[in-house]
Design an enzyme around this catalytic site. Structure first.
Site, PDB file in Angstrom:
ATOM      1  N   CYS A   1      75.358  87.345 -31.890  1.00  0.00           N
ATOM      2  CA  CYS A   1      75.206  88.646 -32.357  1.00  0.00           C
ATOM      3  C   CYS A   1      74.111  89.347 -31.607  1.00  0.00           C
ATOM      4  O   CYS A   1      73.876  88.945 -30.441  1.00  0.00           O
ATOM      5  CB  CYS A   1      75.406  89.060 -33.848  1.00  0.00           C
ATOM      6  SG  CYS A   1      74.107  88.241 -34.789  1.00  0.00           S
ATOM      7  N   THR A   2      73.310  90.021 -32.375  1.00  0.00           N
ATOM      8  CA  THR A   2      72.236  90.854 -31.697  1.00  0.00           C
ATOM      9  C   THR A   2      70.919  90.223 -32.387  1.00  0.00           C
ATOM     10  O   THR A   2      69.824  89.817 -31.835  1.00  0.00           O
ATOM     11  CB  THR A   2      72.171  92.072 -31.810  1.00  0.00           C
ATOM     12  OG1 THR A   2      72.451  92.755 -33.025  1.00  0.00           O
ATOM     13  CG2 THR A   2      73.168  92.661 -30.789  1.00  0.00           C
TER      14      THR A   2
END
Length: 255
Positions: free
Chosen positions: A221-222
């Site tokens: 994800c981030t």
């Protein structure tokens, strides 16, 4: 200007190694911390008072499973905030907080402050809240993340399925994020759920869990917190289907 993550054992550095560049006047900090918060209401109140006293702006979620925040403010104020959280919560080495720091200009500072007591670190489950305190998948370092992809790239696709099982890459970000950039590797299926928001992931997993059956799942994800929640959810689904775990998330989100 250079920035780096830090924890209580390493000093925070905001000065650039390049000559003739001044230290950042303002910083943004994003982080999450998975830990048992015995009194989320009290924690939220303490966090709000501290952020107000330091003139920090941004958003912070406080729940029984930990903290998840994105804040901006003066560089010294951000340092004081980090020191306060580290001293208050004393994260264990295996759960060290990955502080992500970046210089910002005065025009990029958050306007206002939101500190909320919530049911989850990140909104995901419409039913019972997902707790990453239990059954979360192991973290994978950036080096191991790339090593796993490289090993899969040279796997003979004609060879019978063996041990370890085939690898699949699961992007748990929103669709507009994955459209900007994503990981791809030879011999590795990359799954990009068309999510408008993270809370749509459970429905997508329910409809596509068969695609992941018998495979090792490598998520990214981030910032990392969505992988924490998604790995718990997928493990719960696999347990209901009589299948073991095998998911992993990249440390820090998407290295």
């Amino acid at each position: 200007t250079s920035t780096r993550s830090t924890n209580s054992s390493a000093p925070i550095t905001t000065e650039s190694t390049e000559p003739h560049v001044s230290p950042a006047e303002f910083l943004s900090v994003t982080y999450y911390h998975v830990a048992a918060i015995l009194d989320p209401a009290d924690e939220a109140s303490r966090q709000r008072r501290l952020c107000d006293s330091l003139c920090l702006g941004g958003r912070l979620r406080v729940c029984a499973h930990g903290l998840n925040g994105a804040l901006t403010g003066g560089a010294e104020a951000v340092r004081q905030y980090i020191e306060w959280v580290e001293e208050r919560h004393e994260p264990r080495p295996q759960r060290a907080i990955d502080w992500k720091l970046a210089p910002v200009s005065g025009s990029e500072l958050f306007v206002g402050l939101s500190v909320r007591e919530t049911a989850e670190l990140v909104t995901l489950s419409p039913g019972s809240p997902i707790s990453p305190l239990e059954h979360t998948a192991p973290h994978v370092s950036p080096a191991d993340f790339h090593r796993l992809l490289e090993e899969e790239a040279v796997r003979d696709p004609s060879a019978p399925a063996g041990n370890p099982p085939p690898l699949v890459l699961l992007d748990v970000r929103n669709g507009y994020e994955s459209a900007i950039g994503r990981f791809e590797a030879p011999n590795v299926a990359t799954l990009r759920p068309p999510l408008r928001q993270f809370s749509e992931l459970p429905r997508w997993l329910e409809a596509n869990v068969h695609v992941l059956r018998g495979r090792r799942v490598l998520m990214y994800c981030t910032g990392g917190v969505r992988c924490e929640a998604a790995s718990v959810l997928l493990r719960q689904m696999r347990a209901r289907g009589g299948e073991g775990g095998g998911e992993g998330g990249g440390e820090g989100g998407g290295e």
